[in-house]
Design a protein around this motif. Structure first.
Motif, PDB file in Angstrom:
ATOM      1  N   VAL A  42     -10.209  -3.548 -35.686  1.00  0.00           N
ATOM      2  CA  VAL A  42     -11.521  -4.052 -36.136  1.00  0.00           C
ATOM      3  C   VAL A  42     -11.501  -4.308 -37.648  1.00  0.00           C
ATOM      4  O   VAL A  42     -12.017  -5.325 -38.135  1.00  0.00           O
ATOM      5  CB  VAL A  42     -12.641  -3.065 -35.746  1.00  0.00           C
ATOM      6  N   SER A  43     -10.885  -3.401 -38.405  1.00  0.00           N
ATOM      7  CA  SER A  43     -10.813  -3.558 -39.871  1.00  0.00           C
ATOM      8  C   SER A  43      -9.991  -4.783 -40.261  1.00  0.00           C
ATOM      9  O   SER A  43     -10.358  -5.524 -41.179  1.00  0.00           O
ATOM     10  CB  SER A  43     -10.206  -2.298 -40.507  1.00  0.00           C
ATOM     11  N   LEU A  44      -8.865  -5.001 -39.565  1.00  0.00           N
ATOM     12  CA  LEU A  44      -8.046  -6.188 -39.848  1.00  0.00           C
ATOM     13  C   LEU A  44      -8.843  -7.461 -39.562  1.00  0.00           C
ATOM     14  O   LEU A  44      -8.765  -8.433 -40.320  1.00  0.00           O
ATOM     15  CB  LEU A  44      -6.764  -6.163 -39.011  1.00  0.00           C
ATOM     16  N   ALA A  45      -9.623  -7.439 -38.479  1.00  0.00           N
ATOM     17  CA  ALA A  45     -10.467  -8.597 -38.160  1.00  0.00           C
ATOM     18  C   ALA A  45     -11.526  -8.801 -39.242  1.00  0.00           C
ATOM     19  O   ALA A  45     -11.821  -9.938 -39.639  1.00  0.00           O
ATOM     20  CB  ALA A  45     -11.120  -8.414 -36.794  1.00  0.00           C
ATOM     21  N   LYS A  46     -12.095  -7.704 -39.753  1.00  0.00           N
ATOM     22  CA  LYS A  46     -13.107  -7.796 -40.824  1.00  0.00           C
ATOM     23  C   LYS A  46     -12.498  -8.362 -42.109  1.00  0.00           C
ATOM     24  O   LYS A  46     -13.190  -8.996 -42.906  1.00  0.00           O
ATOM     25  CB  LYS A  46     -13.734  -6.426 -41.099  1.00  0.00           C
ATOM     26  N   LEU A  47     -11.201  -8.127 -42.294  1.00  0.00           N
ATOM     27  CA  LEU A  47     -10.501  -8.673 -43.474  1.00  0.00           C
ATOM     28  C   LEU A  47     -10.144 -10.149 -43.293  1.00  0.00           C
ATOM     29  O   LEU A  47      -9.540 -10.756 -44.173  1.00  0.00           O
ATOM     30  CB  LEU A  47      -9.231  -7.870 -43.764  1.00  0.00           C
ATOM     31  N   GLY A  48     -10.485 -10.703 -42.115  1.00  0.00           N
ATOM     32  CA  GLY A  48     -10.266 -12.132 -41.889  1.00  0.00           C
ATOM     33  C   GLY A  48      -9.016 -12.476 -41.105  1.00  0.00           C
ATOM     34  O   GLY A  48      -8.663 -13.652 -40.970  1.00  0.00           O
ATOM     35  N   HIS A  49      -8.334 -11.476 -40.567  1.00  0.00           N
ATOM     36  CA  HIS A  49      -7.113 -11.734 -39.803  1.00  0.00           C
ATOM     37  C   HIS A  49      -7.436 -11.951 -38.322  1.00  0.00           C
ATOM     38  O   HIS A  49      -8.415 -11.417 -37.798  1.00  0.00           O
ATOM     39  CB  HIS A  49      -6.134 -10.565 -39.960  1.00  0.00           C
ATOM     40  N   ARG A  50      -6.571 -12.713 -37.654  1.00  0.00           N
ATOM     41  CA  ARG A  50      -6.684 -12.923 -36.205  1.00  0.00           C
ATOM     42  C   ARG A  50      -5.906 -11.786 -35.539  1.00  0.00           C
ATOM     43  O   ARG A  50      -4.699 -11.644 -35.762  1.00  0.00           O
ATOM     44  CB  ARG A  50      -6.105 -14.280 -35.819  1.00  0.00           C
ATOM     45  N   VAL A  51      -6.599 -11.005 -34.715  1.00  0.00           N
ATOM     46  CA  VAL A  51      -6.037  -9.728 -34.249  1.00  0.00           C
ATOM     47  C   VAL A  51      -6.081  -9.612 -32.731  1.00  0.00           C
ATOM     48  O   VAL A  51      -7.077  -9.952 -32.097  1.00  0.00           O
ATOM     49  CB  VAL A  51      -6.819  -8.531 -34.863  1.00  0.00           C
ATOM     50  N   GLY A  52      -4.979  -9.105 -32.177  1.00  0.00           N
ATOM     51  CA  GLY A  52      -4.926  -8.742 -30.768  1.00  0.00           C
ATOM     52  C   GLY A  52      -4.545  -7.274 -30.646  1.00  0.00           C
ATOM     53  O   GLY A  52      -3.931  -6.702 -31.556  1.00  0.00           O
ATOM     54  N   LEU A  53      -4.904  -6.656 -29.532  1.00  0.00           N
ATOM     55  CA  LEU A  53      -4.602  -5.237 -29.296  1.00  0.00           C
ATOM     56  C   LEU A  53      -4.194  -5.045 -27.841  1.00  0.00           C
ATOM     57  O   LEU A  53      -4.945  -5.398 -26.928  1.00  0.00           O
ATOM     58  CB  LEU A  53      -5.826  -4.379 -29.630  1.00  0.00           C
ATOM     59  N   ILE A  54      -2.987  -4.500 -27.642  1.00  0.00           N
ATOM     60  CA  ILE A  54      -2.528  -4.158 -26.298  1.00  0.00           C
ATOM     61  C   ILE A  54      -2.695  -2.659 -26.108  1.00  0.00           C
ATOM     62  O   ILE A  54      -2.180  -1.864 -26.902  1.00  0.00           O
ATOM     63  CB  ILE A  54      -1.043  -4.540 -26.091  1.00  0.00           C
ATOM     64  N   ASP A  55      -3.408  -2.295 -25.054  1.00  0.00           N
ATOM     65  CA  ASP A  55      -3.561  -0.887 -24.696  1.00  0.00           C
ATOM     66  C   ASP A  55      -2.374  -0.528 -23.796  1.00  0.00           C
ATOM     67  O   ASP A  55      -2.407  -0.723 -22.592  1.00  0.00           O
ATOM     68  CB  ASP A  55      -4.892  -0.696 -23.950  1.00  0.00           C
ATOM     69  N   ALA A  56      -1.291  -0.037 -24.421  1.00  0.00           N
ATOM     70  CA  ALA A  56      -0.076   0.307 -23.667  1.00  0.00           C
ATOM     71  C   ALA A  56      -0.058   1.777 -23.260  1.00  0.00           C
ATOM     72  O   ALA A  56       0.941   2.264 -22.748  1.00  0.00           O
ATOM     73  CB  ALA A  56       1.164  -0.032 -24.494  1.00  0.00           C
ATOM     74  N   ASP A  57      -1.171   2.468 -23.500  1.00  0.00           N
ATOM     75  CA  ASP A  57      -1.292   3.858 -23.046  1.00  0.00           C
ATOM     76  C   ASP A  57      -1.738   3.795 -21.584  1.00  0.00           C
ATOM     77  O   ASP A  57      -2.916   3.970 -21.260  1.00  0.00           O
ATOM     78  CB  ASP A  57      -2.310   4.607 -23.915  1.00  0.00           C
ATOM     79  N   ILE A  58      -0.769   3.508 -20.712  1.00  0.00           N
ATOM     80  CA  ILE A  58      -1.060   3.165 -19.314  1.00  0.00           C
ATOM     81  C   ILE A  58      -1.775   4.300 -18.580  1.00  0.00           C
ATOM     82  O   ILE A  58      -2.644   4.071 -17.748  1.00  0.00           O
ATOM     83  CB  ILE A  58       0.245   2.784 -18.570  1.00  0.00           C
ATOM     84  N   TYR A  59      -1.412   5.549 -18.898  1.00  0.00           N
ATOM     85  CA  TYR A  59      -1.996   6.684 -18.169  1.00  0.00           C
ATOM     86  C   TYR A  59      -3.358   7.099 -18.716  1.00  0.00           C
ATOM     87  O   TYR A  59      -4.108   7.800 -18.050  1.00  0.00           O
ATOM     88  CB  TYR A  59      -1.041   7.886 -18.204  1.00  0.00           C
ATOM     89  N   GLY A  60      -3.669   6.688 -19.946  1.00  0.00           N
ATOM     90  CA  GLY A  60      -4.969   7.030 -20.533  1.00  0.00           C
ATOM     91  C   GLY A  60      -5.546   5.838 -21.268  1.00  0.00           C
ATOM     92  O   GLY A  60      -5.642   5.837 -22.498  1.00  0.00           O
ATOM     93  N   PRO A  61      -5.915   4.773 -20.514  1.00  0.00           N
ATOM     94  CA  PRO A  61      -6.355   3.529 -21.162  1.00  0.00           C
ATOM     95  C   PRO A  61      -7.802   3.595 -21.652  1.00  0.00           C
ATOM     96  O   PRO A  61      -8.730   3.252 -20.933  1.00  0.00           O
ATOM     97  CB  PRO A  61      -6.189   2.482 -20.048  1.00  0.00           C
ATOM     98  N   ASN A  62      -7.993   4.008 -22.904  1.00  0.00           N
ATOM     99  CA  ASN A  62      -9.345   4.217 -23.443  1.00  0.00           C
ATOM    100  C   ASN A  62      -9.868   3.056 -24.286  1.00  0.00           C
ATOM    101  O   ASN A  62     -11.028   3.074 -24.705  1.00  0.00           O
ATOM    102  CB  ASN A  62      -9.379   5.486 -24.300  1.00  0.00           C
ATOM    103  N   VAL A  63      -9.024   2.068 -24.538  1.00  0.00           N
ATOM    104  CA  VAL A  63      -9.430   0.976 -25.426  1.00  0.00           C
ATOM    105  C   VAL A  63     -10.671   0.233 -24.916  1.00  0.00           C
ATOM    106  O   VAL A  63     -11.577  -0.063 -25.711  1.00  0.00           O
ATOM    107  CB  VAL A  63      -8.252   0.007 -25.693  1.00  0.00           C
ATOM    108  N   PRO A  64     -10.783  -0.090 -23.603  1.00  0.00           N
ATOM    109  CA  PRO A  64     -12.000  -0.797 -23.158  1.00  0.00           C
ATOM    110  C   PRO A  64     -13.287  -0.039 -23.498  1.00  0.00           C
ATOM    111  O   PRO A  64     -14.269  -0.645 -23.945  1.00  0.00           O
ATOM    112  CB  PRO A  64     -11.806  -0.917 -21.640  1.00  0.00           C
TER     113      PRO A  64
END
Length: 277
Positions: A42-64
């Protein structure tokens, strides 16, 4: 005369349109690695960057939950999944595909396949940063990752406690073994300031910075233990959304600025190496 098929390219392959891929790891669970990953995105996006995030914590996917969006991704052209966008961040997670409380039970090869799909079969478009929130520990996912794409670097999250740092050192050694540069260390849940101004040193503030020094690595910053960070994650409104307006927002922004500086420094270094060779 036999026709031979061209051999498939070996080794990690660059993802077109993506500048930097940064893994975010920790030696152990419970240190707030996903909290840091989400707020950094979120901070990188606020700084104006185009950002993606992969939730690779397959057993505990909390990003959503932390980004406040749980709708299933749709399939677009070329049979690619379209990432979900929340707070200026594109993201994908197994939690979007298999929501609810049902646990993911799978072996290493299945994990490898999911990581490859999240990297190569998602319509990421043009990104400055693709962050990858790793599972805690030193397991299969990191190996799958480095075999699939070249990483700009990795970031290690820890608290200042001796137990957490013992495991963080294992994570540092793991990245070293697979030839991934470490951008630096972040200390999460560093100190806690009570309403009367008293500062509590809950987990051993400053010890992560000392560990970074021992390994001759940059210390990227610390984030204090604050209920607002937890409520932000629980409600899908990350603390970093506040930006400069709050102490925690400022801490995450400062870490994001250091990550940008470090990735640019490492990219310049790798270009110099390519020119020399």
């Amino acid at each position: 005369m036999s026709h031979q098929h061209a051999a498939a390219p070996q080794g990690p392959q660059r993802l077109p349109g993506i500048q930097h891929i940064v893994a975010i790891g920790s030696g152990k669970g419970g240190v707030g690695k996903t909290t840091v990953a989400v707020n950094l995105a979120v901070s990188l996006a606020k700084l104006g960057h185009r950002v993606g995030l992969i939730d690779a914590d397959i057993y505990g996917p909390n990003v959503p939950t932390m980004l406040g969006s749980t709708r299933q991704p749709s399939i677009v052209a070329d049979n690619l999944m379209e990432p979900i966008t929340a707070h200026g961040v594109k993201f994908i997670s197994i939690g979007l595909i298999s929501p609810g409380d049902k646990p993911m039970v799978m072996r290493g090869p299945m994990l490898h396949q999911i990581i490859r799909q999240f990297l190569q079969q998602v319509a990421w478009g043009e990104l400055d940063y693709l962050l990858i929130d790793l599972p805690p520990g030193t397991g299969d996912v990191v190996i799958s990752l480095v075999q699939t794409v070249p990483l700009t670097g990795a970031l290690v999250v820890s608290t200042g406690s001796s137990v957490a740092l013992q495991d963080a050192r294992k994570a540092l050694e793991m990245f070293h073994q697979v030839n991934v540069e470490v951008l630096g260390l972040v200390e999460n849940m560093s100190q806690m300031t009570l309403p009367d101004g008293t500062v509590l040193d809950v987990f051993g503030a400053g010890a992560t910075q000392q560990t970074a020094k021992q390994y001759n690595l940059p210390f990227l910053g610390s984030v204090d233990l604050d209920p607002q960070v937890r409520t932000g994650g629980d409600s899908g409104l990350p603390a970093a959304l506040a930006g400069d307006a709050t102490p925690r927002g400022r801490e995450f922004l400062a870490i994001a600025e250091k990550v940008v500086a470090r990735t640019q420094e490492l990219a310049a270094k790798s270009e110099d190496v390519l020119e020399i060779s």
